[in-house]
Design a protein around this motif. Structure first.
Motif, PDB file in Angstrom:
ATOM      1  N   LEU A 175      24.910  34.731  32.343  1.00 15.27           N
ATOM      2  CA  LEU A 175      24.569  36.090  31.942  1.00 15.27           C
ATOM      3  C   LEU A 175      25.858  36.825  31.563  1.00 15.27           C
ATOM      4  CD1 LEU A 175      21.977  36.968  34.710  1.00 15.27           C
ATOM      5  CD2 LEU A 175      21.518  36.701  32.287  1.00 15.27           C
ATOM      6  N   PRO A 176      25.794  37.819  30.660  1.00 21.52           N
ATOM      7  CA  PRO A 176      27.017  38.491  30.202  1.00 21.52           C
ATOM      8  C   PRO A 176      27.923  38.966  31.345  1.00 21.52           C
ATOM      9  CG  PRO A 176      25.165  39.208  28.875  1.00 21.52           C
ATOM     10  CD  PRO A 176      24.613  38.299  29.925  1.00 21.52           C
ATOM     11  N   ARG A 177      27.346  39.574  32.377  1.00 24.82           N
ATOM     12  CA  ARG A 177      28.170  40.061  33.491  1.00 24.82           C
ATOM     13  C   ARG A 177      28.864  38.899  34.196  1.00 24.82           C
ATOM     14  NH1 ARG A 177      24.706  43.556  37.418  1.00 24.82           N
ATOM     15  NH2 ARG A 177      26.584  43.360  38.671  1.00 24.82           N
ATOM     16  N   ALA A 178      28.091  37.831  34.402  1.00 26.99           N
ATOM     17  CA  ALA A 178      28.643  36.685  35.142  1.00 26.99           C
ATOM     18  C   ALA A 178      29.785  36.030  34.370  1.00 26.99           C
ATOM     19  CB  ALA A 178      27.537  35.677  35.427  1.00 26.99           C
ATOM     20  N   SER A 179      29.648  35.938  33.039  1.00 28.31           N
ATOM     21  CA  SER A 179      30.716  35.275  32.268  1.00 28.31           C
ATOM     22  C   SER A 179      31.994  36.112  32.297  1.00 28.31           C
ATOM     23  CB  SER A 179      30.272  35.012  30.829  1.00 28.31           C
ATOM     24  OG  SER A 179      29.983  36.215  30.177  1.00 28.31           O
ATOM     25  N   LEU A 180      31.850  37.446  32.303  1.00 22.83           N
ATOM     26  CA  LEU A 180      33.037  38.307  32.364  1.00 22.83           C
ATOM     27  C   LEU A 180      33.676  38.283  33.750  1.00 22.83           C
ATOM     28  CD1 LEU A 180      31.628  41.211  30.197  1.00 22.83           C
ATOM     29  CD2 LEU A 180      33.569  39.781  29.604  1.00 22.83           C
ATOM     30  N   VAL A 181      32.841  38.174  34.795  1.00 20.91           N
ATOM     31  CA  VAL A 181      33.372  38.069  36.164  1.00 20.91           C
ATOM     32  C   VAL A 181      34.130  36.748  36.318  1.00 20.91           C
ATOM     33  CG1 VAL A 181      32.706  37.700  38.577  1.00 20.91           C
ATOM     34  CG2 VAL A 181      31.735  39.597  37.296  1.00 20.91           C
ATOM     35  N   LEU A 182      33.563  35.677  35.790  1.00 22.44           N
ATOM     36  CA  LEU A 182      34.231  34.368  35.865  1.00 22.44           C
ATOM     37  C   LEU A 182      35.601  34.434  35.179  1.00 22.44           C
ATOM     38  CD1 LEU A 182      34.437  31.311  36.294  1.00 22.44           C
ATOM     39  CD2 LEU A 182      32.950  30.968  34.338  1.00 22.44           C
ATOM     40  N   LYS A 183      35.639  35.131  34.043  1.00 20.89           N
ATOM     41  CA  LYS A 183      36.906  35.265  33.306  1.00 20.89           C
ATOM     42  C   LYS A 183      37.939  36.010  34.163  1.00 20.89           C
ATOM     43  CE  LYS A 183      38.597  36.899  28.836  1.00 20.89           C
ATOM     44  NZ  LYS A 183      38.246  37.649  27.621  1.00 20.89           N
ATOM     45  N   ALA A 184      37.510  37.134  34.784  1.00 23.15           N
ATOM     46  CA  ALA A 184      38.423  37.919  35.630  1.00 23.15           C
ATOM     47  C   ALA A 184      38.878  37.093  36.832  1.00 23.15           C
ATOM     48  CB  ALA A 184      37.729  39.192  36.086  1.00 23.15           C
ATOM     49  N   PHE A 185      37.943  36.316  37.398  1.00 24.73           N
ATOM     50  CA  PHE A 185      38.267  35.485  38.564  1.00 24.73           C
ATOM     51  C   PHE A 185      39.341  34.453  38.223  1.00 24.73           C
ATOM     52  CE2 PHE A 185      37.406  31.480  40.883  1.00 24.73           C
ATOM     53  CZ  PHE A 185      37.735  31.901  42.158  1.00 24.73           C
ATOM     54  N   LEU A 186      39.242  33.833  37.032  1.00 25.37           N
ATOM     55  CA  LEU A 186      40.226  32.822  36.626  1.00 25.37           C
ATOM     56  C   LEU A 186      41.575  33.457  36.279  1.00 25.37           C
ATOM     57  CD1 LEU A 186      38.003  30.536  34.337  1.00 25.37           C
ATOM     58  CD2 LEU A 186      38.734  30.065  36.676  1.00 25.37           C
ATOM     59  N   LEU A 187      41.528  34.683  35.715  1.00 23.33           N
ATOM     60  CA  LEU A 187      42.765  35.320  35.258  1.00 23.33           C
ATOM     61  C   LEU A 187      43.608  35.883  36.399  1.00 23.33           C
ATOM     62  CD1 LEU A 187      41.550  37.244  32.090  1.00 23.33           C
ATOM     63  CD2 LEU A 187      43.184  35.372  32.150  1.00 23.33           C
ATOM     64  N   HIS A 188      42.941  36.499  37.380  1.00 26.69           N
ATOM     65  CA  HIS A 188      43.701  37.262  38.378  1.00 26.69           C
ATOM     66  C   HIS A 188      44.024  36.445  39.625  1.00 26.69           C
ATOM     67  CE1 HIS A 188      43.251  40.646  35.829  1.00 26.69           C
ATOM     68  NE2 HIS A 188      41.956  40.682  35.946  1.00 26.69           N
ATOM     69  N   GLN A 189      44.281  35.143  39.428  1.00 26.00           N
ATOM     70  CA  GLN A 189      44.747  34.339  40.559  1.00 26.00           C
ATOM     71  C   GLN A 189      46.151  34.838  40.929  1.00 26.00           C
ATOM     72  OE1 GLN A 189      42.955  32.028  42.035  1.00 26.00           O
ATOM     73  NE2 GLN A 189      41.352  31.543  40.573  1.00 26.00           N
ATOM     74  N   PRO A 190      46.662  34.707  42.131  1.00 27.87           N
ATOM     75  CA  PRO A 190      45.931  34.205  43.307  1.00 27.87           C
ATOM     76  C   PRO A 190      45.097  35.298  43.977  1.00 27.87           C
ATOM     77  CG  PRO A 190      48.216  34.673  43.845  1.00 27.87           C
ATOM     78  CD  PRO A 190      48.074  34.993  42.398  1.00 27.87           C
ATOM     79  N   TRP A 191      44.012  34.889  44.615  1.00 29.25           N
ATOM     80  CA  TRP A 191      43.201  35.782  45.442  1.00 29.25           C
ATOM     81  C   TRP A 191      43.607  35.536  46.894  1.00 29.25           C
ATOM     82  CZ3 TRP A 191      40.635  39.389  42.900  1.00 29.25           C
ATOM     83  CH2 TRP A 191      40.282  39.143  41.566  1.00 29.25           C
TER      84      TRP A 191
END
Length: 1212
Positions: free
Chosen positions: A847-863
């Motif tokens: 879903l559009p929201r999920a794909s953008l969240v996945l992108k943010a999750f991959l970009l803003h490492q480390p968590w």
């Protein structure tokens, strides 16, 4: 073997086969990472990394001729999400725009009823991303809004348009390949049709060229190739010279400005459009295999070429120009400069036959490191390019070496740092600066690379129709543990394909027969009988092949032993309900009854036996009563063997259970021969009822023919219902219990087959006619659904069966097998509902929201201070199902990519570039490529190290560093000069040399003008002027005055030349900009001005690009990046609401210390971070939002409080 799960509910799907000639050009690889291609009237969507069909789109009535994925060259957010949009055009002129994810159409477009010749989505990112340009034959180009289906404008031309190509460096320029020549359109705009008819040029025959004259010696060949060819002329050539219909393809080169590629069967010509001259030729020797198609690349000057034998060759361009210092192959004095394309690797050819030919190739547009080849028999081959490093630089003769780039994902990396060489074309081979041999890099080693093709994916289709289909025995409670929904497909070449319908993948391919398979009958879940008959001889006799095949071992036995040669043809085979007996019906020969378990003939009927027209076994039998008797006998025996009554009770139960288990395991091994019945009809329509038990066959009853029925062609029997169909299209329903029959005329000619649906109490029935099929409900005696060739569909139905209690399978003459609902309506499915064998990386499926969240999750490492690819560790208060889907996407990434993402030394800029690649986001990719390069340059300047080893390649044109850009332009004019063939060309070269400041060479060219040329006097004076220009005040002011007068009177080019002569290039740029020659001004600034003056000119260009009437802000941002104006870039991104890009770029700048910190910048920083935090909050990504809200300082306080309260509430 393919892993399987018991999936009782089968999904509808289409298994496809060979393609038609129309489908030849219908192939495209999208930025989204998926391949689409046409197969008859269907559009297939394939994942190249796992070679799985993800979607089959069915809406077109005619054959599909073109498919094109929408471009992703825009900034993505919730309002403009990642979506799978595809346009497909067919031979009837219809264009369908699809939402591929859901399998639904967004709109349908129709202008005329002729096949669409070409179409392209507009890619300029500031234009609307819904615009589609199409060529409607013969001579119309129409711009459509592909979201609504409205026509924006149309324009007709004088000639037939075959195809077109946009200039990738100038969206307002377009070249049309017509039946007579090329039309250059320079005023293309989405808002209105081009006003002019374009500049029409003709192409003189390449066959008149020296490339085709047979050379006597090798040096002669080289000289011949290097001789000049005038190719583009404004006069129409003579009739014998017109060979444009041989021109297979026209395409602008995306790797360098103003170069065009023309493809002919035996050569590729590279034209420089500034001088309308061939600057490079790739010719095939006489014995070589001709070209079919060429795909030029963007990242490097590389060509993927498809040849007629299915071989794909890779050719890498280099400029063998004396000034570049590259070693020439021969030291002869007349080694001429040339754009050469060296053959670097090639893949294996295919075996070309009458029906198997290569159709087309498409290249991965984001990584440019893989090619898909589609073959006419339905195969899709994925060839990936792999590089291997040969270590230190070695001096080799022959072709120049290729070198590995020094940087990976925009950052120079050492030998021990982690990188993926094969990630993309630009991470495999270095740009033209290093190939040219001028990269004398201080102390850095050059690593030579070799390239090779590797076949990494193969999809094969069904063979040519006709087909017969038979589904395996249905799912029951007894066989649920070992059940697989297998469909056997008999083909015209004698092989049987077995497909698993859960996955739609081929389970087994068995080459059993030597001629066309006529029918298949399953004898168990893992074995079947198939028969084939050869073509009859003069006496009407054939060779009958009846084979019993075991699927587990693949073993195939001739079921009738030695029988089968020179006998009457078999008409049908029917297996009894308990799979004990087989009835074999022949044309003019009595029936044979066989025992399947022992492969023995039970009875061959006498010659007086009636001719059988239709036959069916009864579902009733006496197996249950036989079993009861046998069990009783066994129990009695068990009692006798037990001595005392006391032991009896304990033993009896165990003995009985053992016996029951043995019974249920197999009746065959026990040799129980149950009594079974079958009915058949003769030519008069009389119904015979026979009983078979063991090896005895008894005639039970005969029922006289029904007067309302013609010759009976087929029978089906289930429960108490018997249905007969005849050659006139009548159906007769018999209720055996109620002893009533009812005839129904369907008025649809010959009934070819009737089959009951599986499942207890399921009385649905499918009927096959010559012109389609129907589903009936025998309980109500009414039709449920109908499908008719020519009315609902364009294909003919060849065979039918049920694959489950509510799904039918149709074998069609377009080479496809369709699994449909009972309604027999073709329906596309949602891609995320399909069960796939291998996981597929495609964030567009979320879903559009999920794909953008996945992108943010991959970009803003480390968590939480460590790099992690487990989204469950992150505070993302979304439904678990959503998290599972996101996690599945992460898990489907390749191990190489996962290692990079988990590497703590992998910088933010590298991460941004990698994620842009993974998402296929063109806009992001270009931004981060330029941004990371110029931040790198900034860091190197700040630390006073040598300038970056890898400049941006020339594909970035005006964004490249000035030094490299100047060098490229000098090499280019040097090549143009070597190629000049007429006075016109010489003059253009002299003009270019003057602008570039190469006055000595320009004078030489000016003095070449012959005395009888009308321009002789002018050129001589000009030569004198150029040599005598001094920097004295009076001469300068005079020349400047003359130049300004010339410009005022419309002689802009001449005035600019004069200004450049007296080193007033900055003024020249200003005049050019005043007269709207913005690109030319930027070019001149980069080749003639110092960095401060150049920056001033380019900043004015940026202001122009940002103006409302031009509105090319994304391009302006890239220019600002190349100037190092990082703060202004952040301000612009923020004002354009690109919050994610602004925040990430700001973070990258702060890490590189590329921004001066002050009150103004602090305000900007907190505003950017606060807006990005709100953006993440809107996506529901709390942890990311909190991180940036805290960075935003005061501006994010309110949001921090809100997020913390929310977290507390959730924890409670």
């Amino acid at each position: 073997m393919i892993p399987f799960t018991v999936n009782i509910k089968l999904s509808t799907r289409t298994l496809t086969g060979a393609l038609t000639q129309h489908n030849k050009g219908a192939l495209d690889w999208g930025c989204q990472g998926l391949i689409a291609y046409g197969c008859h009237s269907l559009v297939l969507v394939v994942d190249p990394s796992s070679a799985q069909t993800l979607q089959v789109l069915e809406k077109h009535k005619a054959n599909v001729v073109k498919v094109k994925w929408a471009r992703e060259n825009y900034h993505h957010n919730l309002g403009s999400p990642y979506a799978l949009r595809l346009a497909s055009a067919d031979a009837s002129g219809k264009i369908v725009v699809w939402d591929v994810m859901s399998g639904t159409t967004r709109c349908e477009i129709q202008e005329h009823s002729k096949p669409i010749h070409d179409m392209q989505w507009l890619w300029s990112q500031d234009a609307s991303r819904d615009l589609l340009l199409a060529v409607h034959p013969p001579n119309l180009i129409v711009l459509w809004n592909a979201d609504t289906g409205t026509k924006l404008w149309k324009k007709s031309y004088a000639e037939n348009i075959l195809s077109f190509s946009f200039n990738p460096f100038q969206p307002s320029q377009l070249a049309l390949l017509t039946s007579e020549g090329i039309v250059f359109v320079s005023d293309f705009s989405p808002s209105k049709p081009p006003t002019s008819t374009g500049r029409k040029v003709y192409i003189s025959s390449p066959h008149a060229s020296p490339a085709h004259s047979k050379p006597t010696t090798a040096t002669g060949a080289k000289k011949a190739l290097n001789k000049v060819k005038v190719l583009i002329t404004n006069e129409k050539p003579s009739a014998e010279a017109v060979t444009l219909n041989e021109c297979l393809q026209l395409s602008y080169l995306p790797s360098k400005r103003n170069h065009m590629l023309l493809l002919y069967p035996r050569e590729i010509l590279i034209l420089d459009l500034e001088v309308n001259q061939t600057v490079g030729v790739v010719a095939i020797e006489r014995t070589g295999v001709p070209f079919l198609q060429v795909t030029p690349c963007f990242q490097r000057d590389v060509l993927f070429c498809l040849h007629e034998n299915g071989c794909i060759t890779l050719r890498v361009g280099r400029q063998s120009c004396g000034s570049s210092g590259a070693p020439n192959e021969e030291a002869d004095s007349d080694a001429v400069q040339e754009m050469t394309y060296d053959l670097r690797c090639q893949c294996d050819a295919i075996r070309v036959t009458k029906t198997v030919r290569p159709y087309s190739i498409t290249c991965s547009p984001i990584n440019e490191n893989a090619v898909a080849l589609v073959i006419s028999d339905g195969r899709v081959m994925i060839w990936e390019l792999k590089s291997s490093v040969l270590g230190r630089r070695t001096r080799n003769a022959g072709t120049a070496a290729l070198y590995a780039p020094h940087s990976f994902c925009g950052k120079p990396v050492g030998p021990l740092q982690r990188k993926v060489n094969d990630l993309s074309l630009d991470s495999m081979i270095a740009g033209q600066s290093m190939q040219a041999g001028d990269a004398q890099l201080s102390g850095s080693l050059l690593q030579e690379v070799h390239l090779k093709f590797l076949l990494t994916g193969l999809l094969s289709g069904l063979p040519q129709p006709p087909f017969v289909v038979r589904m395996c025995p249905p799912l029951t409670t007894k066989n649920i543990t070992q059940y697989k929904p297998l469909l056997a497909i008999g083909t015209s070449n004698g092989s049987v394909f077995v497909y698993n319908l859960t996955s739609g993948l081929l389970h087994k391919e068995l080459n059993i027969h030597s001629c066309e398979v006529r029918a298949i009958e399953w004898t168990s879940l893992t074995s079947f009988l198939s028969f084939a008959t050869s073509t009859p001889n003069n006496l009407g006799l054939v060779r009958n092949e009846l084979q019993l095949v075991d699927l587990l071992t693949g073993r195939s036995l001739p079921f009738r032993g030695e029988r089968g040669n020179d006998e009457q043809p078999m008409e049908m085979i029917k297996v009894s309900h308990l799979k004990q007996y087989l009835a074999v019906v022949f044309k003019d020969k009595p029936l044979e009854l066989w025992d399947i378990r022992t492969c023995t003939l039970l009875r061959e009927m006498s010659k007086s036996f009636p001719t059988v027209t239709a036959l069916e076994w009864s579902p009733s039998h006496n197996l249950k009563s036989l079993r009861k008797k046998q069990m009783a006998a066994r129990e009695a025996m068990a009692r006798q063997t037990v001595s005392s009554d006391t032991e009896l009770n304990s033993v009896e139960s165990s003995v009985i259970s053992l016996l029951q288990e043995a019974e249920s395991k197999s009746e065959i091994s026990q040799n129980i021969s149950a009594r079974e019945h079958f009915v058949f009809t003769d030519t008069d329509g009389q119904v015979y009822h026979l009983t078979v038990e063991g090896n005895s066959v008894k005639d039970s009853a005969r029922i006289p023919p029904d007067g309302s029925m013609g010759s009976i062609s087929c029978i089906a029997w289930k429960g108490d219902n018997l249905v007969l169909g005849d050659v006139d299209g009548n159906l007769n329903f018999w209720d055996l219990k109620g002893r009533v029959s009812r005839g129904v005329p369907t008025h649809r000619n010959w009934v070819r087959k009737i089959r009951f649906a599986p499942g207890k109490g399921n009385q649905k029935l499918i009927v096959l006619y010559n012109d389609g099929a129907e589903v009936w409900d025998t309980k109500e005696i009414q039709m449920v659904s109908s499908l008719r060739t020519g009315r609902n569909v364009n294909y003919r139905v060849l065979d039918v069966d049920w694959c489950s209690s509510d799904k039918v399978v149709l074998a069609c003459d377009d080479g496809c097998i369709r699994v449909l609902e009972m309604s027999m309506k073709s329906s596309c499915f949602r891609m995320d509902e399909q069960e796939l064998i291998d996981p597929v990386w495609c964030p567009y499926l979320l879903l559009p929201r999920a794909s953008l969240v996945l992108k943010a999750f991959l970009l803003h490492q480390p968590w939480s201070d460590k790099c992690s690819l487990d989204i469950t560790n992150v505070d993302y208060p979304e439904h678990d199902d959503m998290k599972i889907l996101i996690q599945e996407q992460i898990n489907s990434l390749s191990n190489d990519v996962k290692e990079l993402l988990l590497d703590p030394e992998f910088t933010l800029l590298q991460r941004c570039l990698l994620v842009a690649r993974l998402y296929g986001d063109e806009s992001d990719l270009h931004f981060w490529t330029v941004a990371s390069h110029y931040l790198q340059v900034f860091q190197q300047k700040a630390s006073n190290t040598s300038i970056s080893a890898n400049p941006l390649d020339i594909c970035y044109d005006l964004l490249c560093e000035n030094v490299y850009f100047q060098k490229f332009q000098l090499d280019r004019v040097c090549l143009q000069e070597a190629k000049r063939s007429s006075y016109e060309h010489t003059r253009k070269c002299a003009d270019q040399l003057l602008l570039l400041g190469q006055t000595d060479r320009a004078v030489q060219l000016l003095l070449e003008t012959s005395a009888d040329n009308p321009h002789y006097y002018c050129d001589s004076l000009k030569a004198c002027l150029v040599t005598t220009v001094t920097s004295s005040g009076p001469s300068q002011s005079t020349i400047k005055l003359v130049a300004t007068n010339m410009i005022a009177n419309g002689k802009l080019a001449e005035g600019v030349q004069l200004l450049c002569l007296i080193d007033k290039a900055a003024d020249a740029c200003r005049y050019l900009q005043t007269y709207n020659e913005w690109n030319h001004a930027a070019w001149l600034a980069k080749v003639r001005l110092n960095s401060e003056e150049c920056t001033e000119v380019l900043k004015r260009w940026v202001d122009h690009l940002c103006s409302p009437q031009i509105n090319q802000k994304y391009k302006a941002i890239l220019v600002l990046l190349s100037l190092g104006c990082f703060q202004r870039v952040i301000e612009m991104l923020h004002s354009m609401r690109c919050f994610d890009r602004a925040a990430l770029f700001l973070e990258a700048c702060l890490r590189c210390s590329a921004m001066e910190i002050g009150d103004e910048t602090n305000k900007l920083i907190s505003a950017v971070y606060a807006d990005y935090a709100r953006n993440l909050r809107a996506l529901g990504f709390s942890q990311g939002a909190l991180r940036f809200a805290l960075k935003a300082g005061d501006a994010g306080l309110e949001l921090v409080t809100e997020l913390q309260n929310l977290k507390v509430a959730e924890e409670k």
